[in-house]
Scaffold this motif. Sequence first.
Motif, PDB file in Angstrom:
ATOM      1  N   THR A 104      42.522  42.617  55.326  1.00  0.00           N
ATOM      2  CA  THR A 104      42.695  43.983  55.792  1.00  0.00           C
ATOM      3  C   THR A 104      41.516  44.368  56.675  1.00  0.00           C
ATOM      4  O   THR A 104      40.454  43.740  56.612  1.00  0.00           O
ATOM      5  CB  THR A 104      42.807  44.971  54.619  1.00  0.00           C
ATOM      6  N   TRP A 105      41.717  45.405  57.483  1.00  0.00           N
ATOM      7  CA  TRP A 105      40.668  45.859  58.377  1.00  0.00           C
ATOM      8  C   TRP A 105      40.641  47.377  58.435  1.00  0.00           C
ATOM      9  O   TRP A 105      41.615  48.037  58.095  1.00  0.00           O
ATOM     10  CB  TRP A 105      40.850  45.299  59.793  1.00  0.00           C
ATOM     11  N   MET A 106      39.493  47.901  58.868  1.00  0.00           N
ATOM     12  CA  MET A 106      39.349  49.331  59.110  1.00  0.00           C
ATOM     13  C   MET A 106      38.208  49.533  60.092  1.00  0.00           C
ATOM     14  O   MET A 106      37.386  48.633  60.299  1.00  0.00           O
ATOM     15  CB  MET A 106      39.077  50.099  57.823  1.00  0.00           C
ATOM     16  N   LEU A 107      38.167  50.691  60.688  1.00  0.00           N
ATOM     17  CA  LEU A 107      37.051  51.090  61.535  1.00  0.00           C
ATOM     18  C   LEU A 107      36.302  52.195  60.821  1.00  0.00           C
ATOM     19  O   LEU A 107      36.900  52.978  60.081  1.00  0.00           O
ATOM     20  CB  LEU A 107      37.551  51.590  62.891  1.00  0.00           C
ATOM     21  N   ASN A 108      34.989  52.267  61.053  1.00  0.00           N
ATOM     22  CA  ASN A 108      34.235  53.377  60.468  1.00  0.00           C
ATOM     23  C   ASN A 108      34.653  54.681  61.154  1.00  0.00           C
ATOM     24  O   ASN A 108      35.452  54.675  62.100  1.00  0.00           O
ATOM     25  CB  ASN A 108      32.729  53.125  60.545  1.00  0.00           C
ATOM     26  N   SER A 109      34.128  55.802  60.708  1.00  0.00           N
ATOM     27  CA  SER A 109      34.609  57.107  61.171  1.00  0.00           C
ATOM     28  C   SER A 109      34.412  57.335  62.667  1.00  0.00           C
ATOM     29  O   SER A 109      35.220  58.017  63.288  1.00  0.00           O
ATOM     30  CB  SER A 109      33.946  58.234  60.383  1.00  0.00           C
ATOM     31  N   ASP A 110      33.376  56.780  63.278  1.00  0.00           N
ATOM     32  CA  ASP A 110      33.206  56.976  64.723  1.00  0.00           C
ATOM     33  C   ASP A 110      33.700  55.771  65.536  1.00  0.00           C
ATOM     34  O   ASP A 110      33.422  55.665  66.724  1.00  0.00           O
ATOM     35  CB  ASP A 110      31.771  57.355  65.080  1.00  0.00           C
ATOM     36  N   GLU A 111      34.437  54.893  64.879  1.00  0.00           N
ATOM     37  CA  GLU A 111      35.092  53.740  65.500  1.00  0.00           C
ATOM     38  C   GLU A 111      34.127  52.838  66.266  1.00  0.00           C
ATOM     39  O   GLU A 111      34.430  52.332  67.328  1.00  0.00           O
ATOM     40  CB  GLU A 111      36.240  54.183  66.401  1.00  0.00           C
ATOM     41  N   THR A 112      32.935  52.617  65.682  1.00  0.00           N
ATOM     42  CA  THR A 112      31.957  51.724  66.298  1.00  0.00           C
ATOM     43  C   THR A 112      31.765  50.434  65.512  1.00  0.00           C
ATOM     44  O   THR A 112      31.134  49.506  66.005  1.00  0.00           O
ATOM     45  CB  THR A 112      30.589  52.417  66.440  1.00  0.00           C
ATOM     46  N   VAL A 113      32.278  50.391  64.278  1.00  0.00           N
ATOM     47  CA  VAL A 113      32.126  49.217  63.426  1.00  0.00           C
ATOM     48  C   VAL A 113      33.485  48.808  62.880  1.00  0.00           C
ATOM     49  O   VAL A 113      34.222  49.632  62.336  1.00  0.00           O
ATOM     50  CB  VAL A 113      31.148  49.491  62.254  1.00  0.00           C
ATOM     51  N   LEU A 114      33.808  47.545  63.049  1.00  0.00           N
ATOM     52  CA  LEU A 114      35.024  46.953  62.500  1.00  0.00           C
ATOM     53  C   LEU A 114      34.660  46.297  61.179  1.00  0.00           C
ATOM     54  O   LEU A 114      33.711  45.503  61.118  1.00  0.00           O
ATOM     55  CB  LEU A 114      35.584  45.911  63.470  1.00  0.00           C
ATOM     56  N   VAL A 115      35.388  46.622  60.117  1.00  0.00           N
ATOM     57  CA  VAL A 115      35.146  46.038  58.794  1.00  0.00           C
ATOM     58  C   VAL A 115      36.354  45.181  58.444  1.00  0.00           C
ATOM     59  O   VAL A 115      37.488  45.672  58.412  1.00  0.00           O
ATOM     60  CB  VAL A 115      34.942  47.124  57.718  1.00  0.00           C
ATOM     61  N   LEU A 116      36.114  43.899  58.198  1.00  0.00           N
ATOM     62  CA  LEU A 116      37.167  42.977  57.784  1.00  0.00           C
ATOM     63  C   LEU A 116      36.987  42.661  56.314  1.00  0.00           C
ATOM     64  O   LEU A 116      35.876  42.396  55.860  1.00  0.00           O
ATOM     65  CB  LEU A 116      37.106  41.673  58.580  1.00  0.00           C
ATOM     66  N   GLN A 117      38.074  42.680  55.571  1.00  0.00           N
ATOM     67  CA  GLN A 117      38.060  42.292  54.169  1.00  0.00           C
ATOM     68  C   GLN A 117      39.018  41.130  54.021  1.00  0.00           C
ATOM     69  O   GLN A 117      40.233  41.278  54.114  1.00  0.00           O
ATOM     70  CB  GLN A 117      38.492  43.438  53.256  1.00  0.00           C
ATOM     71  N   SER A 118      38.452  39.951  53.816  1.00  0.00           N
ATOM     72  CA  SER A 118      39.255  38.741  53.722  1.00  0.00           C
ATOM     73  C   SER A 118      40.060  38.731  52.440  1.00  0.00           C
ATOM     74  O   SER A 118      39.554  39.068  51.373  1.00  0.00           O
ATOM     75  CB  SER A 118      38.340  37.513  53.779  1.00  0.00           C
ATOM     76  N   ALA A 119      41.320  38.327  52.544  1.00  0.00           N
ATOM     77  CA  ALA A 119      42.197  38.290  51.369  1.00  0.00           C
ATOM     78  C   ALA A 119      41.835  37.157  50.430  1.00  0.00           C
ATOM     79  O   ALA A 119      42.110  37.217  49.245  1.00  0.00           O
ATOM     80  CB  ALA A 119      43.651  38.152  51.809  1.00  0.00           C
ATOM     81  N   ASN A 120      41.205  36.106  50.962  1.00  0.00           N
ATOM     82  CA  ASN A 120      40.913  34.943  50.127  1.00  0.00           C
ATOM     83  C   ASN A 120      39.425  34.717  49.898  1.00  0.00           C
ATOM     84  O   ASN A 120      39.023  33.652  49.461  1.00  0.00           O
ATOM     85  CB  ASN A 120      41.541  33.686  50.739  1.00  0.00           C
ATOM     86  N   GLY A 121      38.587  35.698  50.225  1.00  0.00           N
ATOM     87  CA  GLY A 121      37.159  35.568  49.987  1.00  0.00           C
ATOM     88  C   GLY A 121      36.452  34.687  50.988  1.00  0.00           C
ATOM     89  O   GLY A 121      35.272  34.409  50.848  1.00  0.00           O
ATOM     90  N   GLN A 122      37.152  34.249  52.013  1.00  0.00           N
ATOM     91  CA  GLN A 122      36.598  33.355  53.016  1.00  0.00           C
ATOM     92  C   GLN A 122      35.671  34.108  53.956  1.00  0.00           C
ATOM     93  O   GLN A 122      35.944  35.235  54.328  1.00  0.00           O
ATOM     94  CB  GLN A 122      37.765  32.813  53.841  1.00  0.00           C
ATOM     95  N   PHE A 123      34.588  33.476  54.340  1.00  0.00           N
ATOM     96  CA  PHE A 123      33.743  34.017  55.397  1.00  0.00           C
ATOM     97  C   PHE A 123      34.164  33.340  56.673  1.00  0.00           C
ATOM     98  O   PHE A 123      34.227  32.127  56.749  1.00  0.00           O
ATOM     99  CB  PHE A 123      32.262  33.765  55.118  1.00  0.00           C
ATOM    100  N   PHE A 124      34.471  34.117  57.695  1.00  0.00           N
ATOM    101  CA  PHE A 124      35.022  33.550  58.905  1.00  0.00           C
ATOM    102  C   PHE A 124      33.999  33.547  60.024  1.00  0.00           C
ATOM    103  O   PHE A 124      33.412  34.545  60.334  1.00  0.00           O
ATOM    104  CB  PHE A 124      36.245  34.339  59.363  1.00  0.00           C
ATOM    105  N   SER A 125      33.798  32.386  60.622  1.00  0.00           N
ATOM    106  CA  SER A 125      32.983  32.259  61.817  1.00  0.00           C
ATOM    107  C   SER A 125      33.439  31.015  62.544  1.00  0.00           C
ATOM    108  O   SER A 125      33.636  29.965  61.932  1.00  0.00           O
ATOM    109  CB  SER A 125      31.512  32.130  61.447  1.00  0.00           C
TER     110      SER A 125
END
Length: 185
Positions: A104-125
């Motif tokens: 899932t994803w969301m943006l902070n209130s001023d839409e400057t930061v994207l927050v990703l929450q991985s469904a499987n605990g994976q760190f993606f890079s």
Amino acid sequence: MKKTNLLLVLGALLVFFSSCNKDDSAPATKADILANKVWRITSHTVSPGRQTQDGSVITDLFQYYGTTYQDDVVRFNRNPNTYTFEEGPTKSDPTGDQVFNAGTWMLNSDETVLVLQSANGQFFSYGQIVPISEEDVIIVSEGSATHLTNYNIVDLTATTFSYNYAYRLQQNGPVYTETITYTAE
């Protein structure tokens, strides 16, 4: 004559008020721009440059992806806000899953930061192992891990999306900033 004057006045008022009608559509938010598109990675840089084992310094990490990663895409959907990182036409494992990371994803209130929450605990890079930095949070509950990663939005238009994140490879080492840029298809 009175009817003609009345009709002219009413006609003029109708034209005046219809031309003053405000556009009811609100400007697109960054979340609206981000969602419902296919974003293909086009650039991945690091600053300051990273030293390789042979002593050279690199800033362009995208050149090391190889064709199986250079055509990968990310999709952001709305209601609910979900994302998927997907293999492109050249898969690294032809029999592997098309989606290799989701959550899932969301943006902070001023839409400057994207927050990703991985469904499987994976760190993606892409293409490397990056130690978890201060911008990352891992939540462990009932034997499962949830990984939240914050990315600072650098640019987000109808055609370009880029974000960056910072980390250290050593406790007192330099802070590296990686910037990843996508183009809408």
